[in-house]
Design a protein around this motif. Sequence first.
Motif, PDB file in Angstrom:
ATOM      1  N   ILE A 101       0.840  -1.197   0.000  1.00  0.00           N
ATOM      2  CA  ILE A 101       0.000   0.000   0.000  1.00  0.00           C
ATOM      3  C   ILE A 101       0.876   1.248   0.000  1.00  0.00           C
ATOM      4  CG2 ILE A 101      -1.626   1.362   1.383  1.00  0.00           C
ATOM      5  CD1 ILE A 101      -2.832  -1.392   2.264  1.00  0.00           C
ATOM      6  N   LYS A 102       1.889   1.254   0.846  1.00  0.00           N
ATOM      7  CA  LYS A 102       2.796   2.404   0.919  1.00  0.00           C
ATOM      8  C   LYS A 102       3.487   2.629  -0.420  1.00  0.00           C
ATOM      9  CE  LYS A 102       6.694   4.330   3.548  1.00  0.00           C
ATOM     10  NZ  LYS A 102       6.945   5.256   2.521  1.00  0.00           N
ATOM     11  N   THR A 103       3.882   1.567  -1.078  1.00  0.00           N
ATOM     12  CA  THR A 103       4.532   1.684  -2.386  1.00  0.00           C
ATOM     13  C   THR A 103       3.620   2.386  -3.385  1.00  0.00           C
ATOM     14  OG1 THR A 103       5.901  -0.269  -2.019  1.00  0.00           O
ATOM     15  CG2 THR A 103       5.517   0.368  -4.311  1.00  0.00           C
ATOM     16  N   ILE A 104       2.378   1.961  -3.469  1.00  0.00           N
ATOM     17  CA  ILE A 104       1.437   2.558  -4.419  1.00  0.00           C
ATOM     18  C   ILE A 104       1.137   4.012  -4.048  1.00  0.00           C
ATOM     19  CG2 ILE A 104      -0.941   2.453  -5.285  1.00  0.00           C
ATOM     20  CD1 ILE A 104      -0.644  -0.654  -5.133  1.00  0.00           C
ATOM     21  N   VAL A 105       0.881   4.260  -2.770  1.00  0.00           N
ATOM     22  CA  VAL A 105       0.576   5.622  -2.315  1.00  0.00           C
ATOM     23  C   VAL A 105       1.761   6.549  -2.580  1.00  0.00           C
ATOM     24  CG1 VAL A 105       0.156   7.023  -0.245  1.00  0.00           C
ATOM     25  CG2 VAL A 105      -1.166   4.924  -0.625  1.00  0.00           C
ATOM     26  N   ASP A 106       2.959   6.094  -2.238  1.00  0.00           N
ATOM     27  CA  ASP A 106       4.153   6.926  -2.462  1.00  0.00           C
ATOM     28  C   ASP A 106       4.355   7.205  -3.946  1.00  0.00           C
ATOM     29  OD1 ASP A 106       4.608   6.980   0.254  1.00  0.00           O
ATOM     30  OD2 ASP A 106       6.310   5.595   0.212  1.00  0.00           O
ATOM     31  N   TRP A 107       4.144   6.197  -4.781  1.00  0.00           N
ATOM     32  CA  TRP A 107       4.319   6.377  -6.223  1.00  0.00           C
ATOM     33  C   TRP A 107       3.365   7.443  -6.756  1.00  0.00           C
ATOM     34  CZ3 TRP A 107       0.824   4.791 -10.192  1.00  0.00           C
ATOM     35  CH2 TRP A 107       1.316   4.956 -11.490  1.00  0.00           C
ATOM     36  N   VAL A 108       2.112   7.379  -6.347  1.00  0.00           N
ATOM     37  CA  VAL A 108       1.135   8.371  -6.804  1.00  0.00           C
ATOM     38  C   VAL A 108       1.502   9.749  -6.253  1.00  0.00           C
ATOM     39  CG1 VAL A 108      -1.294   9.074  -6.728  1.00  0.00           C
ATOM     40  CG2 VAL A 108      -0.714   6.658  -7.050  1.00  0.00           C
ATOM     41  N   ASN A 109       1.878   9.814  -4.988  1.00  0.00           N
ATOM     42  CA  ASN A 109       2.256  11.093  -4.381  1.00  0.00           C
ATOM     43  C   ASN A 109       3.486  11.711  -5.053  1.00  0.00           C
ATOM     44  OD1 ASN A 109       0.121  10.928  -2.609  1.00  0.00           O
ATOM     45  ND2 ASN A 109       1.352  10.192  -0.913  1.00  0.00           N
ATOM     46  N   GLU A 110       4.332  10.868  -5.629  1.00  0.00           N
ATOM     47  CA  GLU A 110       5.532  11.358  -6.323  1.00  0.00           C
ATOM     48  C   GLU A 110       5.230  11.772  -7.762  1.00  0.00           C
ATOM     49  OE1 GLU A 110       8.368   8.181  -5.966  1.00  0.00           O
ATOM     50  OE2 GLU A 110       8.554   8.454  -3.798  1.00  0.00           O
ATOM     51  N   GLY A 111       3.988  11.679  -8.177  1.00  0.00           N
ATOM     52  CA  GLY A 111       3.618  12.114  -9.523  1.00  0.00           C
ATOM     53  C   GLY A 111       3.293  10.983 -10.468  1.00  0.00           C
ATOM     54  N   ALA A 112       3.242   9.751  -9.978  1.00  0.00           N
ATOM     55  CA  ALA A 112       2.906   8.582 -10.808  1.00  0.00           C
ATOM     56  C   ALA A 112       3.761   8.534 -12.075  1.00  0.00           C
ATOM     57  CB  ALA A 112       1.415   8.551 -11.130  1.00  0.00           C
ATOM     58  N   LEU A 113       5.065   8.583 -11.875  1.00  0.00           N
ATOM     59  CA  LEU A 113       5.999   8.629 -13.002  1.00  0.00           C
ATOM     60  C   LEU A 113       6.155   7.275 -13.675  1.00  0.00           C
ATOM     61  CD1 LEU A 113       8.779  10.738 -11.250  1.00  0.00           C
ATOM     62  CD2 LEU A 113       6.941  11.559 -12.737  1.00  0.00           C
ATOM     63  N   ASP A 114       6.456   7.315 -14.966  1.00  0.00           N
ATOM     64  CA  ASP A 114       6.735   6.097 -15.734  1.00  0.00           C
ATOM     65  C   ASP A 114       8.240   5.839 -15.642  1.00  0.00           C
ATOM     66  OD1 ASP A 114       6.700   3.941 -17.420  1.00  0.00           O
ATOM     67  OD2 ASP A 114       6.313   5.091 -19.243  1.00  0.00           O
ATOM     68  N   ASN A 115       8.641   5.267 -14.535  1.00  0.00           N
ATOM     69  CA  ASN A 115      10.061   5.047 -14.266  1.00  0.00           C
ATOM     70  C   ASN A 115      10.360   3.618 -13.899  1.00  0.00           C
ATOM     71  OD1 ASN A 115       8.743   5.126 -11.821  1.00  0.00           O
ATOM     72  ND2 ASN A 115      10.047   6.652 -10.906  1.00  0.00           N
TER      73      ASN A 115
END
Length: 115
Positions: A101-115
């Motif tokens: 959950i933290k991984t997904i939330v952090d990814w979205v909070n970081e701008g949901a980058l294609d990285n």
Amino acid sequence: MNYKVKFQATLFLLILGMFSISCISNVEEQLEDPDINVEVSFKSSVKPIIDARCTSCHSPSGGTFPNLTNYDEVKAKAERVKIRVDNREMPQGSTLSDAQIKTIVDWVNEGALDN
């Protein structure tokens, strides 16, 4: 081997050992410090979670909207995915670990980058 060469070799090994220990402890500090931002990778962190836990339903063959089989689809619904996952509404009939959950939330909070 004379005394000078032994001394230099010992000194070199001592310095090398101290350097290695300092590097290891620095990495451990970074891993334990929640204030250090480590960018979450879609490809290596988020996509495997989505593929394993979401796409059995959220895919053309699964028949449930939204389709989450590729980056563009996930990015378009990133905020919605974050909210549903963070509220533990998804995946239905199953749960994600706190780390997932933290991984997904952090990814979205970081701008949901294609990285």
